[in-house]
Design a protein around this motif. Structure first.
Motif, short mmCIF file in Angstrom:
data_model
loop_
_atom_site.label_atom_id
_atom_site.label_comp_id
_atom_site.label_asym_id
_atom_site.label_seq_id
_atom_site.Cartn_x
_atom_site.Cartn_y
_atom_site.Cartn_z
N ASN A 1 49.60 88.98 39.18
CA ASN A 1 49.84 88.42 40.51
C ASN A 1 49.22 89.35 41.55
O ASN A 1 49.29 90.58 41.42
CB ASN A 1 51.35 88.28 40.74
CG ASN A 1 51.65 87.47 41.99
OD1 ASN A 1 51.32 87.87 43.10
ND2 ASN A 1 52.23 86.31 41.80
N THR B 1 50.15 90.32 44.30
CA THR B 1 51.08 91.27 44.93
C THR B 1 51.29 92.52 44.05
O THR B 1 51.79 93.54 44.52
CB THR B 1 52.43 90.60 45.20
OG1 THR B 1 52.94 90.07 43.96
CG2 THR B 1 52.29 89.47 46.20
N ASP B 2 50.95 92.42 42.76
CA ASP B 2 51.10 93.55 41.84
C ASP B 2 49.79 94.32 41.65
O ASP B 2 49.74 95.30 40.90
CB ASP B 2 51.56 93.06 40.47
CG ASP B 2 52.98 92.55 40.49
OD1 ASP B 2 53.79 93.09 41.28
OD2 ASP B 2 53.29 91.61 39.74
N ASP C 1 46.39 83.05 43.92
CA ASP C 1 47.17 84.24 44.28
C ASP C 1 47.26 85.22 43.11
O ASP C 1 48.31 85.78 42.81
CB ASP C 1 48.58 83.86 44.76
CG ASP C 1 48.54 83.02 46.00
OD1 ASP C 1 47.61 83.21 46.80
OD2 ASP C 1 49.42 82.14 46.17
#
Length: 444
Positions: free
Chosen positions: A426, A428-429, A377
């Motif tokens: 990450n 998501t970033d 991830d």
């Protein structure tokens, strides 16, 4: 006069109108051409899907639908083309009986779209007054190292074969994406037709390689993730190779290497905005240029995972890194990069190799390795530009921009290449980081 190698991808083969665009392009050259062609749009994915679901496959139904796609491109029925499409029928039926597709059949089947495209385009060219011959890799001898799924071309053996096969005064249409090893088909990885084109340019001492896409060359970042991206007009071989290695999908990762050996320039065109063969969107040559802000483009890949070998002294154990690398190499797992410290050896691999890696390291018995962790991830972001390691303040600008967005950087690497700096965040970033860096260097 030296010949030119031009390549048209699957995105240039969506409809019959696209064939007329290709014809208009090839007629603008005043020299003999090697035209490398990919499978028609979507066909390779269909073939991969057929292989993965061989138990459920309606073989005749699938091949008829494949023929219909090529028949519609050609604009009429053609028995030779239909026969070509059905050449994989026995391989599909045999695999269906086995309940699985053997490796040597997988690459033969998955590369079939290119063989259908080369025959279809040869027929179309001839019918429209452009004389040419079809040339398949099994005919002219494009030799690989035999690695199924992601083979590397043996340039010297292939050169000997190609020089004997290709006449200097003819035009040829070549099926891209695959070669052969000991008579077995081996594909060159996704996007491998780019690599076919540059390998042939090397083999035949071509003047240039022109790749036709449906996008306007390299951009400052992927426009699907960042707004207000700008075109990148000129890249060095190193810059283009690093951007491709770290996720830029516009080029196959090995495309540049054959050209570098002979200093052959590479030009990328958007066929939908084509003006002339003298006005490419991106030029890639040996001579790099340096821009004021140094960074020319930002790429990323989510196909990344980290295997962490932890221990209080792992960084000081002689031969440990070599032992780990040999272990992965023996299982044909490519190590993308390695970052070490006193207490940790971090091995970066493709995420698709993660499960196999877990099985391998479960058998590892090294006293100094006290713990093995796996990071997933995550996303790897690479900034690329000539002079990136020589000019003060570039790293500070990159990480200040990321820091302002309160993004945690998990790992940083610089120095492995003179034109690249990369780091891991990450997943998501990822987009927030891309936007922050792009704004810092390119505005918008």
């Amino acid at each position: 006069m030296k010949r030119c190698v031009v390549k048209f991808g699957g995105s240039n083969l969506k409809s019959r109108n696209d064939l007329f665009k290709i014809l208009e392009v090839v007629r603008m050259y005043r020299q003999n051409l090697i035209v490398v062609v990919s499978a028609a749009y979507g066909v390779t994915n269909q073939l991969i899907d057929a292989v993965s679901k061989i138990d459920e496959l309606d073989v005749d139904g699938f091949l008829n639908s494949l023929y219909e796609k090529y028949r519609s491109l050609l604009g009429k029925d053609d028995e030779e083309l239909k026969s070509r499409v059905f050449e994989i029928k026995n391989a599909l039926l045999g695999s269906k009986l086995l309940g699985e597709v053997p490796l040597q059949f997988q690459d033969f089947i998955v590369s079939h779209g290119e063989r259908c495209s080369s025959l279809m385009l040869t027929k179309f060219f001839r019918e429209n007054g452009f004389p040419c011959e079809e040339a398949l890799p099994e005919q002219f001898g494009l030799i690989t190292d035999g690695r199924f799924g992601n083979a590397t071309v043996n340039l010297e053996l292939s050169r000997e074969n190609a020089l004997k096969f290709f006449k200097k005064d003819g035009n040829y249409v070549v099926a891209g994406f695959y070669g052969l090893h000991d008579g077995r088909f081996t594909i060159l990885g996704r996007g491998g037709s780019d690599y076919t084109a540059t390998c042939l340019a090397y083999c035949l001492d071509a003047e240039r390689v022109d790749l036709y896409k449906d996008v306007s060359g390299f951009m400052t970042c992927d426009p699907k993730h960042v707004e207000n991206v700008k075109p990148v007009r000129h890249l060095s071989y190193d810059e283009a190779a690093e951007l491709s290695y770290f996720g830029a999908k516009i080029l196959h990762h090995a495309t540049v290497e054959p050209l570098r050996k002979k200093g052959i320039p590479l030009y990328i065109f958007n066929i939908n905005q084509f003006r002339s063969i003298d006005e490419p969107d991106t030029i890639i040559t040996a001579n790099g240029s340096t821009t004021e802000d140094i960074v020319k483009s930002i790429s990323f890949t989510d196909d990344i995972a980290v295997v962490q070998f932890k221990g209080s002294n792992v960084g000081r154990v002689p031969g440990l890194l070599g032992q780990i690398a040999s272990m992965f190499g023996a299982e044909n797992i490519n190590i993308k990069s390695v970052v070490t410290s006193q207490t940790s050896i971090n091995v970066l691999i493709s995420r698709q190799d993660l499960e196999r890696s877990k099985k391998i390291v479960s058998k590892l018995s090294i006293p100094e390795v006290e713990q093995i962790d796996f990071k997933t991830d995550i996303s790897l972001i690479a900034t690329v530009g000539n002079g990136l390691l020589q000019k003060h303040g570039i790293a500070a600008k990159i990480f200040s921009a990321v820091s302002k967005e309160q993004i945690n950087v998990q790992m940083i690497s610089a120095g492995a290449s003179e034109v690249t700096m990369y780091f891991i965040v990450n997943i998501t970033d990822r987009d927030k980081a891309l936007r922050a860096i792009h704004k810092e260097f390119f505005g918008g």
